[in-house]
Design a protein around this motif. Sequence first.
Motif, PDB file in Angstrom:
ATOM      1  N   PRO A 171     -14.071 -14.314  -8.321  1.00 14.61           N
ATOM      2  CA  PRO A 171     -12.784 -13.825  -8.823  1.00 14.61           C
ATOM      3  C   PRO A 171     -12.331 -12.572  -8.068  1.00 14.61           C
ATOM      4  N   VAL A 172     -11.024 -12.434  -7.935  1.00 13.96           N
ATOM      5  CA  VAL A 172     -10.437 -11.326  -7.186  1.00 13.96           C
ATOM      6  C   VAL A 172      -9.578 -10.481  -8.116  1.00 13.96           C
ATOM      7  N   ARG A 173      -9.804  -9.177  -8.089  1.00 13.43           N
ATOM      8  CA  ARG A 173      -8.965  -8.250  -8.841  1.00 13.43           C
ATOM      9  C   ARG A 173      -7.881  -7.678  -7.924  1.00 13.43           C
ATOM     10  N   ARG A 174      -6.772  -7.332  -8.502  1.00  8.31           N
ATOM     11  CA  ARG A 174      -5.661  -6.754  -7.751  1.00  8.31           C
ATOM     12  C   ARG A 174      -5.563  -5.273  -8.128  1.00  8.31           C
ATOM     13  N   VAL A 175      -5.687  -4.408  -7.120  1.00  5.16           N
ATOM     14  CA  VAL A 175      -5.700  -2.958  -7.327  1.00  5.16           C
ATOM     15  C   VAL A 175      -4.532  -2.344  -6.564  1.00  5.16           C
ATOM     16  N   ARG A 176      -3.699  -1.598  -7.253  1.00  5.23           N
ATOM     17  CA  ARG A 176      -2.556  -0.963  -6.600  1.00  5.23           C
ATOM     18  C   ARG A 176      -3.013   0.289  -5.864  1.00  5.23           C
ATOM     19  N   LEU A 177      -2.714   0.368  -4.570  1.00  8.68           N
ATOM     20  CA  LEU A 177      -3.023   1.539  -3.759  1.00  8.68           C
ATOM     21  C   LEU A 177      -1.726   2.227  -3.378  1.00  8.68           C
ATOM     22  N   GLU A 178      -1.605   3.489  -3.768  1.00 11.09           N
ATOM     23  CA  GLU A 178      -0.383   4.242  -3.539  1.00 11.09           C
ATOM     24  C   GLU A 178      -0.589   5.316  -2.475  1.00 11.09           C
ATOM     25  N   HIS A 179       0.496   5.980  -2.130  1.00 14.67           N
ATOM     26  CA  HIS A 179       0.510   7.023  -1.100  1.00 14.67           C
ATOM     27  C   HIS A 179      -0.526   8.104  -1.406  1.00 14.67           C
ATOM     28  N   GLY A 180      -1.450   8.312  -0.481  1.00 15.00           N
ATOM     29  CA  GLY A 180      -2.464   9.339  -0.641  1.00 15.00           C
ATOM     30  C   GLY A 180      -3.731   8.902  -1.334  1.00 15.00           C
ATOM     31  N   ASP A 181      -3.797   7.657  -1.791  1.00 18.37           N
ATOM     32  CA  ASP A 181      -5.011   7.170  -2.453  1.00 18.37           C
ATOM     33  C   ASP A 181      -6.145   6.992  -1.437  1.00 18.37           C
ATOM     34  N   VAL A 182      -7.357   7.305  -1.865  1.00 17.94           N
ATOM     35  CA  VAL A 182      -8.543   7.146  -1.026  1.00 17.94           C
ATOM     36  C   VAL A 182      -9.547   6.270  -1.768  1.00 17.94           C
ATOM     37  N   LEU A 183     -10.018   5.236  -1.094  1.00 17.03           N
ATOM     38  CA  LEU A 183     -10.972   4.299  -1.678  1.00 17.03           C
ATOM     39  C   LEU A 183     -12.264   4.342  -0.868  1.00 17.03           C
ATOM     40  N   VAL A 184     -13.382   4.496  -1.559  1.00 16.53           N
ATOM     41  CA  VAL A 184     -14.702   4.521  -0.914  1.00 16.53           C
ATOM     42  C   VAL A 184     -15.544   3.415  -1.515  1.00 16.53           C
TER      43      VAL A 184
END
Length: 223
Positions: A171-184
Amino acid sequence: MTVDLFDLPGASSFRQRDPVILDTGAVLFPGMARRESGPLLDAARAVVRAAPFRHLMTPGGRRMSVAMTACGEWGWTSSLDGYRYSRTDPRTGAPWPSMPDLFRDLVRRATHEAGFAHVPLQSGLVNLYRPGTRMSLHQDREEQALDVPIVSVSFGVAATFLWGGMTRGDPVRRVRLEHGDVLVWGGPSRLRFHGVAPLAQAEHPETGACRVNLTFRRVTKLA
């Protein structure tokens, strides 16, 4: 003005929100890079001027919709011969541009706050998304250092990040990434499938109709 350099003025105010845990080893830091977005985008433009964007070909012969370039010791590239890292720009034979200190400082901070000891500073990719651009589900597994996390920074138009499992059919989740977001993401999440849904038609004051993504990795094994 050139669209490929996403050279548009503007800035926005914000309130940084609390980190979001996606999975074990995967942390989203909303707005972490937003205060520094202007200087960080200027640094990205300098990289692009030295090594212009290009649309790479996949081993299957398809042209990638994402335009990309690189900085640091290693650049990721693709052709009919396969996916690989290279110490030089295949177009020119010259080394990739040096990784800006602003990039390094942000990656160190994000990696530390996510709880990882090792920082991915050998390769920095600069990716440009226009309306309709997408990235299909994939794993980042060309690196030897799979025990070092990946750091991804988003600027401009918000994107829908696809966060999957350890197999393509999970299954795939949908995650909103906005201006300035950092994902590790690293540790147990390092090889999760992920991608980006087609970018919506929208405008952002700092990038116009585009999304700019910076992705940082370690390529070789730790000593």
